[in-house]
Design a protein around this motif. Structure first.
Motif, PDB file in Angstrom:
ATOM      1  N   ASP A  11     -89.760  38.721  27.285  1.00 52.04           N
ATOM      2  CA  ASP A  11     -91.146  38.363  26.953  1.00 52.04           C
ATOM      3  C   ASP A  11     -92.220  39.271  27.557  1.00 52.04           C
ATOM      4  N   VAL A  12     -91.958  40.548  27.643  1.00 55.25           N
ATOM      5  CA  VAL A  12     -92.978  41.471  28.145  1.00 55.25           C
ATOM      6  C   VAL A  12     -93.789  41.926  26.925  1.00 55.25           C
ATOM      7  N   GLN A  13     -94.694  41.049  26.527  1.00 57.26           N
ATOM      8  CA  GLN A  13     -95.454  41.215  25.303  1.00 57.26           C
ATOM      9  C   GLN A  13     -96.927  41.455  25.615  1.00 57.26           C
ATOM     10  N   ALA A  14     -97.612  42.106  24.700  1.00 56.22           N
ATOM     11  CA  ALA A  14     -98.991  42.544  24.933  1.00 56.22           C
ATOM     12  C   ALA A  14     -99.916  41.409  25.365  1.00 56.22           C
ATOM     13  N   ALA A  15     -99.764  40.217  24.804  1.00 55.86           N
ATOM     14  CA  ALA A  15    -100.657  39.095  25.146  1.00 55.86           C
ATOM     15  C   ALA A  15    -100.582  38.726  26.621  1.00 55.86           C
ATOM     16  N   MET A  16     -99.468  39.009  27.262  1.00 60.54           N
ATOM     17  CA  MET A  16     -99.305  38.663  28.673  1.00 60.54           C
ATOM     18  C   MET A  16    -100.221  39.489  29.578  1.00 60.54           C
ATOM     19  N   PHE A  17    -100.792  40.550  29.032  1.00 61.18           N
ATOM     20  CA  PHE A  17    -101.624  41.457  29.810  1.00 61.18           C
ATOM     21  C   PHE A  17    -103.078  41.404  29.346  1.00 61.18           C
ATOM     22  N   ASP A  18    -103.441  40.346  28.638  1.00 59.06           N
ATOM     23  CA  ASP A  18    -104.800  40.159  28.139  1.00 59.06           C
ATOM     24  C   ASP A  18    -105.780  40.257  29.301  1.00 59.06           C
ATOM     25  N   GLU A  19    -106.836  41.004  29.121  1.00 63.15           N
ATOM     26  CA  GLU A  19    -107.801  41.233  30.202  1.00 63.15           C
ATOM     27  C   GLU A  19    -108.440  39.950  30.722  1.00 63.15           C
ATOM     28  N   ALA A  20    -108.563  38.938  29.893  1.00 66.79           N
ATOM     29  CA  ALA A  20    -109.187  37.687  30.322  1.00 66.79           C
ATOM     30  C   ALA A  20    -108.296  36.907  31.292  1.00 66.79           C
ATOM     31  N   ASP A  21    -106.984  37.023  31.149  1.00 68.94           N
ATOM     32  CA  ASP A  21    -106.052  36.280  32.003  1.00 68.94           C
ATOM     33  C   ASP A  21    -104.714  37.023  32.083  1.00 68.94           C
ATOM     34  N   PRO A  22    -104.699  38.198  32.733  1.00 72.00           N
ATOM     35  CA  PRO A  22    -103.457  38.975  32.787  1.00 72.00           C
ATOM     36  C   PRO A  22    -102.451  38.385  33.770  1.00 72.00           C
ATOM     37  N   VAL A  23    -101.192  38.637  33.500  1.00 73.21           N
ATOM     38  CA  VAL A  23    -100.131  38.237  34.418  1.00 73.21           C
ATOM     39  C   VAL A  23    -100.401  38.895  35.777  1.00 73.21           C
ATOM     40  N   VAL A  24    -100.045  38.219  36.847  1.00 73.38           N
ATOM     41  CA  VAL A  24    -100.295  38.733  38.198  1.00 73.38           C
ATOM     42  C   VAL A  24     -99.486  40.014  38.438  1.00 73.38           C
ATOM     43  N   GLN A  25    -100.170  41.027  38.951  1.00 77.56           N
ATOM     44  CA  GLN A  25     -99.596  42.340  39.258  1.00 77.56           C
ATOM     45  C   GLN A  25     -98.882  42.944  38.050  1.00 77.56           C
ATOM     46  N   LEU A  30     -94.906  46.355  35.059  1.00 76.52           N
ATOM     47  CA  LEU A  30     -94.546  47.321  34.017  1.00 76.52           C
ATOM     48  C   LEU A  30     -93.865  48.553  34.598  1.00 76.52           C
ATOM     49  N   GLN A  31     -94.328  49.026  35.751  1.00 72.03           N
ATOM     50  CA  GLN A  31     -93.702  50.197  36.378  1.00 72.03           C
ATOM     51  C   GLN A  31     -92.258  49.901  36.795  1.00 72.03           C
ATOM     52  N   LYS A  32     -92.031  48.710  37.363  1.00 72.21           N
ATOM     53  CA  LYS A  32     -90.660  48.330  37.755  1.00 72.21           C
ATOM     54  C   LYS A  32     -89.760  48.238  36.524  1.00 72.21           C
ATOM     55  N   ILE A  33     -90.276  47.633  35.459  1.00 72.02           N
ATOM     56  CA  ILE A  33     -89.468  47.475  34.247  1.00 72.02           C
ATOM     57  C   ILE A  33     -89.209  48.825  33.589  1.00 72.02           C
ATOM     58  N   LYS A  34     -90.193  49.726  33.590  1.00 77.50           N
ATOM     59  CA  LYS A  34     -89.975  51.087  33.074  1.00 77.50           C
ATOM     60  C   LYS A  34     -88.830  51.760  33.826  1.00 77.50           C
ATOM     61  N   SER A  35     -88.833  51.601  35.142  1.00 78.57           N
ATOM     62  CA  SER A  35     -87.773  52.192  35.964  1.00 78.57           C
ATOM     63  C   SER A  35     -86.409  51.586  35.619  1.00 78.57           C
ATOM     64  N   LEU A  36     -86.370  50.273  35.472  1.00 77.69           N
ATOM     65  CA  LEU A  36     -85.111  49.609  35.108  1.00 77.69           C
ATOM     66  C   LEU A  36     -84.598  50.091  33.752  1.00 77.69           C
ATOM     67  N   ILE A  37     -85.503  50.219  32.792  1.00 76.41           N
ATOM     68  CA  ILE A  37     -85.118  50.684  31.457  1.00 76.41           C
ATOM     69  C   ILE A  37     -84.568  52.105  31.538  1.00 76.41           C
ATOM     70  N   ALA A  38     -85.249  52.970  32.279  1.00 79.95           N
ATOM     71  CA  ALA A  38     -84.794  54.357  32.419  1.00 79.95           C
ATOM     72  C   ALA A  38     -83.409  54.408  33.055  1.00 79.95           C
ATOM     73  N   LYS A  39     -83.202  53.623  34.099  1.00 78.73           N
ATOM     74  CA  LYS A  39     -81.896  53.604  34.773  1.00 78.73           C
ATOM     75  C   LYS A  39     -80.811  53.046  33.853  1.00 78.73           C
ATOM     76  N   ALA A  40     -81.135  52.010  33.091  1.00 77.24           N
ATOM     77  CA  ALA A  40     -80.157  51.446  32.156  1.00 77.24           C
ATOM     78  C   ALA A  40     -79.739  52.518  31.152  1.00 77.24           C
ATOM     79  N   ARG A  41     -80.719  53.197  30.586  1.00 74.47           N
ATOM     80  CA  ARG A  41     -80.418  54.231  29.599  1.00 74.47           C
ATOM     81  C   ARG A  41     -79.603  55.374  30.217  1.00 74.47           C
TER      82      ARG A  41
END
Length: 177
Positions: A11-25, A30-41
Motif C-alpha cells: 500500500d505505498v500509494q500516492a494518497a498516503m503522501f498527500d500534503e494535507a495529511d502525509p504518512v509520518v516520515q 520511501l528511501q528505505k523501500i527504494k533500498s529494499l527494492i534495489a537489493k531485492a532486484r
C-alpha cells in the motif's frame, strides 16, 4: 521463475503522501523501500506490490491518482501488482497462488499502514505458512488520538515478533535476515 524470497511492498500509494495529511516520515520511508527494492532486484528476488482499493470518491478509488503506486518506487515491467479490498493482502486475492507459482517460501514485508494492513498481512502470511521478515524501519502510519506514530510502529515491531523476524532495512539480504 522460482525464488525462495520475495519483497512485498504494501500500500505505498500516492494518497498516503498527500500534503494535507502525509504518512509520518514518508520521505524516509520511501528511501528505505527504494533500498529494499534495489537489493531485492540485485539478489534476483521478485518485488510484489500490494495496492489497496476503496470506494468511489475516496483517496484510494481505483484508477485515481491517489490509488497509484507512489511514483518514486513505481513497479517495473514484469513486477506483480496484487489489488486488495481489505487489510489482508491474502484475503480474496491471488497473492497466495502467485507466491506458490513463484516458489516463494519467505516474505520480506514493508509499507503501510503499520497497525492495519502491515499487521494483518504479516499475521496472515504466517498463517499461510510463510517465513516472514518485517522490516522494522520500513513501515509507517499516522499519529492517532492515543499514540504517536513512532509508538505504534515500535509496539507492532514488538508484537509481530510472534509471527515474523523483525529486522532493520540494513540487515535485509546481508545475512542478518
Amino acid at each position: 521463475m522460482s525464488n525462495s524470497k520475495a519483497l512485498l511492498v504494501i500500500d505505498v500509494q500516492a494518497a498516503m503522501f498527500d500534503e494535507a495529511d502525509p504518512v509520518v516520515q514518508g520521505e524516509a520511508l520511501l528511501q528505505k523501500i527504494k533500498s529494499l527494492i534495489a537489493k531485492a532486484r540485485q539478489n534476483g528476488h521478485p518485488v510484489i506490490y500490494i495496492q489497496h482499493t476503496e470506494g468511489a470518491g475516496t483517496p484510494l478509488e481505483q484508477g485515481s491518482n491517489g490509488w497509484e503506486i507512489h511514483p518514486s518506487i513505481a513497479p517495473l515491467q514484469g513486477d506483480a501488482i496484487v489489488e486488495k479490498l481489505t487489510p489482508d493482502s491474502f484475503y480474496e486475492t491471488q497473492l497466495h497462488l502467485l507466491l506458490q507459482e513463484m516458489g516463494v517460501k519467505e516474505l520480506i514485508l514493508c509499507g503501510m499502514q503499520t497497525e492495519v494492513c502491515v499487521d494483518t498481512t504479516c499475521r496472515s502470511a504466517f498463517s499461510h505458512g510463510y517465513s516472514v521478515t518485517l522490516v522494522s524501519d520500513a513501515h509507517s502510519t499516522w499519529h492517532s488520538p492515543q499514540l504517536q506514530a513512532g509508538q505504534i510502529i515500535s509496539h507492532h515491531n514488538h508484537v509481530l515478533r510472534l509471527f515474523a523476524t523483525v529486522a532493520g532495512e540494513e540487515e535485509i539480504w546481508t545475512g542478518g535476515a
